[in-house]
Design an enzyme around this catalytic site. Structure first.
Site, PDB file in Angstrom:
ATOM      1  N   ASN A   1       0.836  -1.208   0.000  1.00 41.20           N
ATOM      2  CA  ASN A   1       0.000   0.000   0.000  1.00 41.20           C
ATOM      3  C   ASN A   1       0.869   1.255   0.000  1.00 41.20           C
ATOM      4  O   ASN A   1       0.547   2.236  -0.669  1.00 41.20           O
ATOM      5  CB  ASN A   1      -0.955   0.004   1.193  1.00 41.20           C
ATOM      6  CG  ASN A   1      -2.193  -0.828   0.908  1.00 41.20           C
ATOM      7  OD1 ASN A   1      -3.033  -0.440   0.123  1.00 41.20           O
ATOM      8  ND2 ASN A   1      -2.287  -1.984   1.536  1.00 41.20           N
TER       9      ASN A   1
ATOM     10  N   LEU B   1      -3.942   1.726  18.278  1.00 40.58           N
ATOM     11  CA  LEU B   1      -3.571   3.000  18.903  1.00 40.58           C
ATOM     12  C   LEU B   1      -4.609   3.395  19.952  1.00 40.58           C
ATOM     13  O   LEU B   1      -5.810   3.161  19.766  1.00 40.58           O
ATOM     14  CB  LEU B   1      -3.441   4.070  17.819  1.00 40.58           C
ATOM     15  CG  LEU B   1      -2.325   3.770  16.801  1.00 40.58           C
ATOM     16  CD1 LEU B   1      -2.519   4.553  15.516  1.00 40.58           C
ATOM     17  CD2 LEU B   1      -0.948   4.037  17.405  1.00 40.58           C
TER      18      LEU B   1
ATOM     19  N   HIS C   1      -8.805  -0.656   5.411  1.00 36.87           N
ATOM     20  CA  HIS C   1      -9.241  -1.939   5.968  1.00 36.87           C
ATOM     21  C   HIS C   1      -9.743  -2.829   4.822  1.00 36.87           C
ATOM     22  O   HIS C   1     -10.535  -2.360   3.991  1.00 36.87           O
ATOM     23  CB  HIS C   1     -10.342  -1.732   7.014  1.00 36.87           C
ATOM     24  CG  HIS C   1     -10.788  -3.016   7.623  1.00 36.87           C
ATOM     25  ND1 HIS C   1     -10.051  -3.668   8.594  1.00 36.87           N
ATOM     26  CD2 HIS C   1     -11.865  -3.796   7.366  1.00 36.87           C
ATOM     27  CE1 HIS C   1     -10.663  -4.795   8.905  1.00 36.87           C
ATOM     28  NE2 HIS C   1     -11.761  -4.893   8.182  1.00 36.87           N
TER      29      HIS C   1
HETATM   30  C1  GRF Z   1      -3.420  -4.700   3.805  1.00 35.98           C
HETATM   31  O1  GRF Z   1      -4.234  -5.795   3.531  1.00 35.98           O
HETATM   32  C2  GRF Z   1      -4.231  -3.652   4.520  1.00 35.98           C
HETATM   33  O2  GRF Z   1      -5.567  -3.642   4.161  1.00 35.98           O
HETATM   34  C3  GRF Z   1      -4.097  -4.060   5.949  1.00 35.98           C
HETATM   35  O3  GRF Z   1      -2.789  -4.585   6.059  1.00 35.98           O
HETATM   36  C4  GRF Z   1      -2.321  -5.032   4.794  1.00 35.98           C
HETATM   37  C5  GRF Z   1      -1.023  -4.318   4.521  1.00 35.98           C
HETATM   38  O4  GRF Z   1      -0.307  -4.799   3.428  1.00 35.98           O
HETATM   39  N1  GRF Z   1      -4.444  -2.982   6.827  1.00 35.98           N
HETATM   40  P1  GRF Z   1       0.952  -3.996   2.903  1.00 35.98           P
HETATM   41  O5  GRF Z   1       2.001  -3.923   4.003  1.00 35.98           O
HETATM   42  O6  GRF Z   1       0.519  -2.631   2.463  1.00 35.98           O
HETATM   43  O7  GRF Z   1       1.471  -4.808   1.739  1.00 35.98           O
END
Ligand code: GRF
Length: 203
Positions: free
Chosen positions: A18, A98, A114
């Site tokens: 992400n 948090l 999420h």
């Molecule tokens: C993702 O599935 C996000 O929705 C969740 O944690 C995961 C993170 O993946 N909160 P990355 O580290 O961004 O690859």
């Protein structure tokens, strides 16, 4: 080009796909009203830190195990975030809950991604693969991802954006997790960041 940009601090714990989507969106201009100026990880070996360094973004590690309790850990986190002059905090796979003290300090300044359509499969205990396992166990035909502001209720803050993703025959939690990332998370997280940052710089 926007004249002024909101300063973004991204909090990570893992692989950072992400985070990569955010950095790519900055490069391509999808994010134009903000810039990632700091990436903080609670894990020193998170690959997300390498992604940040490759993009020339400053990094820091603030690890819970280096502090006697959650309060001291959050104090250091706040100090690190504030010393960077942060306008927006993005939780991008940050695997730490948090406290209310922390979320109140940054009211409407923290957003989270999420991997489900809130209010389904969210709240305490719903993280990582567990979210997709629960969706498959329930037999829903549509799932997705949600970007929301963070408040004291886990996954309970105001919703900013959502995108639906179809479940397919033969899906495993791993396959579904990947599809939700590709078709929803990597798209709506950058778009939400642009939306929120454009409002911040207009204030
Ligand atoms: C993702 O599935 C996000 O929705 C969740 O944690 C995961 C993170 O993946 N909160 P990355 O580290 O961004 O690859």
């Amino acid at each position: 080009m926007a004249e002024k940009k909101a300063k973004i601090t991204v909090l990570v714990s893992g692989g950072g796909t992400n985070l990569q989507a955010i950095l790519d969106a900055e490069k391509s201009g999808i994010i134009n009203s903000g810039e990632v100026s700091l990436v903080i990880s609670n894990k020193s070996d998170a690959y997300a830190l390498t992604r940040a360094a490759n993009a020339g973004v400053k990094t820091a590690v603030v690890s819970k195990k280096d502090y006697p309790d959650a309060k001291e850990f959050e104090k250091k986190l706040i100090e690190t975030i504030d010393s960077n002059g942060t306008d927006l905090i993005v939780l991008a796979g940050f695997m730490v809950i948090l406290s209310e003290n922390f979320t109140r300090h940054y009211d409407h300044k923290i957003i989270n991604i999420h991997p489900s359509l809130i209010p389904s499969f969210c709240g305490e205990g719903f993280y990582g693969l567990r979210v997709h396992e629960a969706a498959l166990a329930k037999g829903v035909k549509v799932t997705g991802a949600t970007v929301h502001f963070v408040n004291e209720i886990p996954d309970g803050g105001e919703i900013i954006m959502q995108k639906a993703v179809y479940i397919e025959d033969g899906d495993t939690p791993e396959i579904l997790q990947r599809r939700v990332m590709e078709q929803a998370e990597w798209q709506i997280l950058p778009e939400s960041i642009e939306k929120v940052c454009s409002k911040i710089i207009c204030k």
